[in-house]
Design a protein around this motif. Structure first.
Motif, PDB file in Angstrom:
ATOM      1  N   TYR A 149       0.882  -1.039   0.140  1.00 11.25           N
ATOM      2  CA  TYR A 149      -0.003   0.004   0.037  1.00 11.25           C
ATOM      3  C   TYR A 149       0.952   1.153   0.085  1.00 11.25           C
ATOM      4  N   ILE A 186      -5.458  -2.422  -6.307  1.00 12.39           N
ATOM      5  CA  ILE A 186      -5.677  -1.593  -5.332  1.00 12.39           C
ATOM      6  C   ILE A 186      -6.284  -0.226  -6.001  1.00 12.39           C
ATOM      7  N   GLN A 187      -7.496   0.178  -5.743  1.00 12.82           N
ATOM      8  CA  GLN A 187      -8.209   1.058  -6.169  1.00 12.82           C
ATOM      9  C   GLN A 187      -7.808   2.669  -5.697  1.00 12.82           C
ATOM     10  N   GLU A 190      -8.847   4.246  -2.170  1.00 17.13           N
ATOM     11  CA  GLU A 190      -8.998   3.095  -1.210  1.00 17.13           C
ATOM     12  C   GLU A 190      -8.159   3.358  -0.001  1.00 17.13           C
ATOM     13  N   THR A 191      -8.456   3.127   1.200  1.00 14.67           N
ATOM     14  CA  THR A 191      -7.769   3.252   2.259  1.00 14.67           C
ATOM     15  C   THR A 191      -6.824   1.744   2.737  1.00 14.67           C
ATOM     16  N   ASP A 193      -7.319   0.208   5.446  1.00 17.17           N
ATOM     17  CA  ASP A 193      -8.150  -0.889   6.096  1.00 17.17           C
ATOM     18  C   ASP A 193      -9.146  -1.592   5.064  1.00 17.17           C
ATOM     19  N   GLN A 194      -9.453  -0.766   3.921  1.00 20.36           N
ATOM     20  CA  GLN A 194     -10.308  -1.074   2.922  1.00 20.36           C
ATOM     21  C   GLN A 194      -9.624  -2.260   1.999  1.00 20.36           C
ATOM     22  N   VAL A 195      -8.293  -1.969   1.868  1.00 18.30           N
ATOM     23  CA  VAL A 195      -7.542  -2.963   0.964  1.00 18.30           C
ATOM     24  C   VAL A 195      -7.320  -4.179   1.866  1.00 18.30           C
ATOM     25  N   LYS A 196      -6.897  -4.019   3.218  1.00 15.34           N
ATOM     26  CA  LYS A 196      -7.083  -5.177   4.042  1.00 15.34           C
ATOM     27  C   LYS A 196      -8.238  -5.995   4.024  1.00 15.34           C
ATOM     28  N   GLU A 197      -9.246  -5.487   4.229  1.00 12.08           N
ATOM     29  CA  GLU A 197     -10.562  -5.941   4.135  1.00 12.08           C
ATOM     30  C   GLU A 197     -11.001  -6.705   2.882  1.00 12.08           C
ATOM     31  N   ARG A 198     -10.416  -6.329   2.025  1.00 11.65           N
ATOM     32  CA  ARG A 198     -10.816  -7.034   0.672  1.00 11.65           C
ATOM     33  C   ARG A 198      -9.851  -7.951   0.380  1.00 11.65           C
TER      34      ARG A 198
END
Length: 224
Positions: A149, A186-187, A190-191, A193-198
């Motif tokens: 990230y 990675i979009q 995106e934060t 945390d959002q990347v981790k969740e995905r």
């Protein structure tokens, strides 16, 4: 009676990937398999609660708490000797257990094994696989998602893509032969945390598919 693949799972924390394996064994996505034991190396690992809820035996085995390394030890040579003894003791424990596995799955296991664990396990023909949140050859070791990230934020992440892999475990960290991989883009916006969740959601799918594939290979070899 059909042969069964006996699976030992190792985890250090929450155990969400362990839960994914429990569910997949229960509903047949990992067919003809059983989880014989969970091993944790952190005393407060929630994975143990998941094991209790599914009537899976578990054991806590820790480098410091079980007397292999003094908490205050800072000498690199002494620490390495302690790790070697811990690795050998854990391998012996697994090989002598009446729950001896055919397959070991490292699902969020935050400890790097050396040859004193890997060699005796390999010699007995027990396969070890590991889930790592990066693509082969990228971001080996700890904090892989964060490092990818950071590179994305700096415009240095090739194609804006990171990923996940399940690989066979060898002495070199996260360098064993990949079993399955999945690219994740990675979009913009995106934060972390959002990347981790995905990534974690896809990890659950990948660890199940990889475990199923290896377990079926093991069962096929048993049938020969």
């Amino acid at each position: 009676m059909a042969p069964t693949c006996r699976i030992l799972v190792m985890a250090s924390g929450n155990g969400s990937n362990f839960q994914a394996i429990i569910d997949a064994v229960a509903d047949g996505r990992i067919p003809n398999s059983t989880i014989v034991q969970l091993v944790v190396n952190r005393g407060k690992a929630y994975a143990t609660t998941r094991a209790d809820n599914s009537n899976i035996p578990w054991e806590y085995f820790n480098l410091i708490a079980h007397g292999f390394q003094a908490k205050t030890d800072k000498d690199p040579e002494s620490i390495q000797q302690a790790r070697n003894k811990y690795d050998a003791a854990l391998a012996k424990k697994i090989l002598e257990s009446n729950q001896r596995p055919d397959l070991i799955v490292l699902a969020g296991w935050m400890y790097i094994f050396g040859e004193h664990f890997l060699e005796p396990i390999s010699k007995e023909g027990i396969k070890i696989i590991n889930l790592h949140p990066a693509l082969p050859g990228k971001y080996d070791g700890a904090n892989a998602i964060e490092r990818a990230y950071d590179d994305f934020q700096a415009g240095k992440l090739e194609g804006n893509k990171t990923g996940i892999m399940v690989h066979y475990v060898i002495k070199e960290v996260d360098a064993g032969e990949p079993l399955m991989t999945r690219e994740i883009e990675i979009q913009k916006g995106e934060t972390l945390d959002q990347v981790k969740e995905r990534i974690h959601a896809i990890e659950h799918q990948l660890i199940v598919k990889a475990t199923a594939r290896v377990s079926q290979e093991i069962l096929a070899s048993k049938a020969q």
